[in-house]
Every structure is written in C-alpha cells, then in structure tokens.
Scaffold this motif. Structure first.
Motif, mmCIF file in Angstrom:
data_model
loop_
_atom_site.group_PDB
_atom_site.id
_atom_site.type_symbol
_atom_site.label_atom_id
_atom_site.label_comp_id
_atom_site.label_asym_id
_atom_site.label_seq_id
_atom_site.Cartn_x
_atom_site.Cartn_y
_atom_site.Cartn_z
ATOM 1 N N ARG A 80 2.697 -0.053 -9.923
ATOM 2 C CA ARG A 80 1.269 0.039 -10.222
ATOM 3 C C ARG A 80 0.498 0.329 -8.941
ATOM 4 N NH1 ARG A 80 -0.219 -1.956 -15.285
ATOM 5 N NH2 ARG A 80 1.409 -3.126 -16.381
ATOM 6 N N TRP A 81 -0.534 1.154 -9.057
ATOM 7 C CA TRP A 81 -1.280 1.583 -7.866
ATOM 8 C C TRP A 81 -1.918 0.422 -7.110
ATOM 9 C CZ3 TRP A 81 -6.489 0.592 -7.434
ATOM 10 C CH2 TRP A 81 -7.161 0.230 -8.613
ATOM 11 N N GLY A 82 -2.239 -0.673 -7.814
ATOM 12 C CA GLY A 82 -2.903 -1.795 -7.150
ATOM 13 C C GLY A 82 -1.982 -2.906 -6.703
ATOM 14 N N ASN A 83 -0.678 -2.736 -6.892
ATOM 15 C CA ASN A 83 0.272 -3.800 -6.565
ATOM 16 C C ASN A 83 0.669 -3.748 -5.099
ATOM 17 O OD1 ASN A 83 2.170 -5.829 -6.595
ATOM 18 N ND2 ASN A 83 3.737 -4.643 -7.672
ATOM 19 N N VAL A 84 -0.192 -4.262 -4.249
ATOM 20 C CA VAL A 84 0.073 -4.209 -2.806
ATOM 21 C C VAL A 84 1.118 -5.226 -2.375
ATOM 22 C CG1 VAL A 84 -2.169 -3.230 -2.193
ATOM 23 C CG2 VAL A 84 -1.917 -5.709 -2.372
ATOM 24 N N GLY A 85 1.673 -5.965 -3.337
ATOM 25 C CA GLY A 85 2.773 -6.871 -3.037
ATOM 26 C C GLY A 85 4.127 -6.279 -3.380
ATOM 27 N N ALA A 86 4.150 -4.998 -3.730
ATOM 28 C CA ALA A 86 5.405 -4.334 -4.101
ATOM 29 C C ALA A 86 6.319 -4.171 -2.888
ATOM 30 C CB ALA A 86 5.102 -2.959 -4.708
ATOM 31 N N THR A 87 7.579 -3.892 -3.146
ATOM 32 C CA THR A 87 8.555 -3.735 -2.064
ATOM 33 C C THR A 87 8.122 -2.700 -1.037
ATOM 34 O OG1 THR A 87 9.719 -2.154 -3.488
ATOM 35 C CG2 THR A 87 10.539 -4.415 -3.472
ATOM 36 N N ILE A 88 7.569 -1.586 -1.511
ATOM 37 C CA ILE A 88 7.250 -0.472 -0.609
ATOM 38 C C ILE A 88 6.038 -0.767 0.275
ATOM 39 C CG2 ILE A 88 8.304 1.253 -2.090
ATOM 40 C CD1 ILE A 88 5.542 1.977 -3.131
ATOM 41 N N ALA A 89 5.416 -1.922 0.070
ATOM 42 C CA ALA A 89 4.282 -2.308 0.919
ATOM 43 C C ALA A 89 4.738 -3.024 2.187
ATOM 44 C CB ALA A 89 3.317 -3.204 0.138
ATOM 45 N N SER A 90 6.048 -3.239 2.316
ATOM 46 C CA SER A 90 6.570 -3.985 3.465
ATOM 47 C C SER A 90 7.461 -3.115 4.332
ATOM 48 C CB SER A 90 7.374 -5.196 2.980
ATOM 49 O OG SER A 90 8.026 -5.827 4.066
ATOM 50 N N GLY A 91 7.322 -3.274 5.631
ATOM 51 C CA GLY A 91 8.155 -2.536 6.568
ATOM 52 C C GLY A 91 9.602 -2.975 6.544
ATOM 53 N N SER A 92 9.883 -4.166 6.022
ATOM 54 C CA SER A 92 11.268 -4.632 5.955
ATOM 55 C C SER A 92 12.041 -3.965 4.829
ATOM 56 C CB SER A 92 11.309 -6.157 5.780
ATOM 57 O OG SER A 92 10.733 -6.537 4.538
ATOM 58 N N PHE A 93 11.337 -3.241 3.949
ATOM 59 C CA PHE A 93 11.981 -2.485 2.877
ATOM 60 C C PHE A 93 12.335 -1.119 3.444
ATOM 61 C CE2 PHE A 93 11.776 0.254 -0.987
ATOM 62 C CZ PHE A 93 12.756 -0.384 -1.728
ATOM 63 N N ARG A 94 13.624 -0.877 3.655
ATOM 64 C CA ARG A 94 14.070 0.327 4.354
ATOM 65 C C ARG A 94 14.073 1.524 3.405
ATOM 66 N NH1 ARG A 94 19.448 -0.632 7.523
ATOM 67 N NH2 ARG A 94 18.707 1.252 8.560
ATOM 68 N N THR A 95 13.622 2.657 3.916
ATOM 69 C CA THR A 95 13.486 3.858 3.105
ATOM 70 C C THR A 95 13.925 5.093 3.881
ATOM 71 O OG1 THR A 95 11.237 4.469 3.787
ATOM 72 C CG2 THR A 95 11.440 2.806 2.051
ATOM 73 N N LEU A 96 14.079 6.195 3.151
ATOM 74 C CA LEU A 96 14.305 7.491 3.788
ATOM 75 C C LEU A 96 13.022 8.035 4.390
ATOM 76 C CD1 LEU A 96 16.486 9.409 1.162
ATOM 77 C CD2 LEU A 96 17.214 8.565 3.395
ATOM 78 N N GLY A 97 11.896 7.546 3.920
ATOM 79 C CA GLY A 97 10.590 8.061 4.294
ATOM 80 C C GLY A 97 9.734 8.172 3.054
ATOM 81 N N MET A 98 8.664 8.932 3.169
ATOM 82 C CA MET A 98 7.711 9.032 2.075
ATOM 83 C C MET A 98 7.116 10.426 2.015
ATOM 84 S SD MET A 98 4.339 6.676 1.378
ATOM 85 C CE MET A 98 3.274 6.925 -0.040
ATOM 86 N N ILE A 99 6.930 10.901 0.787
ATOM 87 C CA ILE A 99 6.245 12.165 0.530
ATOM 88 C C ILE A 99 5.043 11.871 -0.350
ATOM 89 C CG2 ILE A 99 6.403 14.403 -0.641
ATOM 90 C CD1 ILE A 99 9.415 14.381 -0.019
ATOM 91 N N VAL A 100 3.903 12.427 -0.005
ATOM 92 C CA VAL A 100 2.722 12.343 -0.865
ATOM 93 C C VAL A 100 2.436 13.753 -1.362
ATOM 94 C CG1 VAL A 100 0.331 11.585 -1.120
ATOM 95 C CG2 VAL A 100 1.822 10.459 0.555
ATOM 96 N N ILE A 101 2.680 13.965 -2.664
ATOM 97 C CA ILE A 101 2.614 15.309 -3.246
ATOM 98 C C ILE A 101 2.063 15.251 -4.660
ATOM 99 C CG2 ILE A 101 5.047 15.126 -3.963
ATOM 100 C CD1 ILE A 101 5.297 18.172 -3.567
#
Length: 204
Positions: A80-101
């Motif tokens: 959800r757009w307002g869920n700032v407690g989601a996993t992706i809101a934390s730097g400890s959640f490792r990712t490949l990166g992010m695309i905004v498209i």
C-alpha cells in the motif's frame, strides 16, 4: 539472476504502459518484485484505462498479473502506498535496487529533496542512503528549469535517469515496440537483460 528483490515504483505520471511491460518482462524472467504504486497512480490508471486499480495488496497482485498476462512466474509483492512500515522502507531489507517507472516530476522533486511522504518516496530515499541503484523514468515534456535542476540533483547523487524517449533505429512496428525500447534501456542500468530488443549493431 539473484534472489534479491527489485523494487518497482509506479508514480502518477502518464504512460503506465511502461510499468505494465516492465512487470511483464521481470515476472517472465522469474524476478522477485516488490511493487508500490503511489496514490496518484490510481487516478492516472483510471483516466488512461477507464479501469479501477485495487488498493488491497493481494487483489493488486492479481490485477498486475492479469494486466501482464503472466499468471504464475516470478514473485510479486504489492504494498500500500501509505504503508511506510513495509519491508522496502528499511535499509536493512536488501534489494537489487529500485526503478520508478513512469516517474512524475512531483516524485522527482520529492526524491531530490529528501522528502518521504509515502512508501514510494521512502523506498527511493532508502536506496540513495544505502548506496544502491536507483533508476527513474521521467515522463514529461517539456522540462522546466525546476525539473532540470531536480534531475541534475538526482544525477549528482548517482541516480540513473532514463527519460521515456524511444529510438527508431530498431525499426519499431508497434507502440509496444517503442515501450519495450524504453523498458530495455531502463533495465540496462541494473544489468538486467530480459527484453527482446534489436540493439544497435553499428554501421559497415
């Protein structure tokens, strides 16, 4: 490929077909996607497609799979757009990166100025602070001086900027061919090669 997820942000810019094609190719190649669509994107989708995008994460996953025609491959988690407690809101959640498209100029401005008013902007801010790859696909014309200054700020911060500007040397025959060119060049920034594309071969 890696088990690390790729964050895909969809903002309220026109051209949501770019997001649909990006999701399609990533899922077809069995990537894991953490997807967040901004509040404004719901309005744009309704305007461009005359169709409602469901806000519920599970319903939205099914929605995107129906739009892309990829029912089973890959992994797709919607937030959800307002869920700032989601996993992706934390730097400890490792990712490949992010695309905004596609990426609206409002979203560009907020990311460039460190503002995190929703989950998409927070996730982008996290990529920057963690030194991870962030790619934005602005879809606007013409660019104002303010737009250019904000884009320059992002570029100076290491963000890859891939405007939604297709080429013609690959001899596109359909709108989808033009869309795929932009999606492929966007993925190139993360060294993801999963879009069939007639790349420039040079001239004899």
């Amino acid at each position: 490929m890696t088990d690390k997820p790729l964050i895909l942000g969809i903002s309220g810019a026109s051209g949501l077909i770019y997001a649909v094609h990006a999701i399609k190719y990533l899922l077809a190649s069995n990537y894991t996607i953490d997807l967040v669509a901004s509040k404004a994107s719901y309005l744009v989708w309704q305007s461009e497609q005359d169709q409602r995008m469901p806000p519920d994460p599970q319903e939205q996953e099914q929605f995107w799979r129906e739009q892309t025609g990829i029912p089973n491959q890959g992994k797709l988690r919607c937030h959800r757009w307002g869920n700032v407690g989601a996993t992706i809101a934390s730097g400890s959640f490792r990712t490949l990166g992010m695309i905004v498209i596609p990426c609206s100029m409002s979203t560009i401005a907020k990311i460039a100025n460190g503002m995190s008013s929703d989950l998409l902007e927070r996730a982008a801010d996290v990529q920057l602070k963690e030194g991870r790859k962030l790619v934005v696909v602005p879809r606007e014309t013409p660019f104002s001086l303010i737009h250019l200054k904000n884009l320059t700020t992002l570029a100076e911060s290491g963000v890859s900027i891939v405007p939604a500007i297709p080429a013609w040397y690959h001899k596109p025959q359909t709108i989808e061919d033009l869309v795929d060119f932009v999606v492929a060049r966007t993925f190139d920034q993360l060294e993801i090669d999963c879009v069939p594309l007639n790349r420039w071969q040079g001239q004899d």
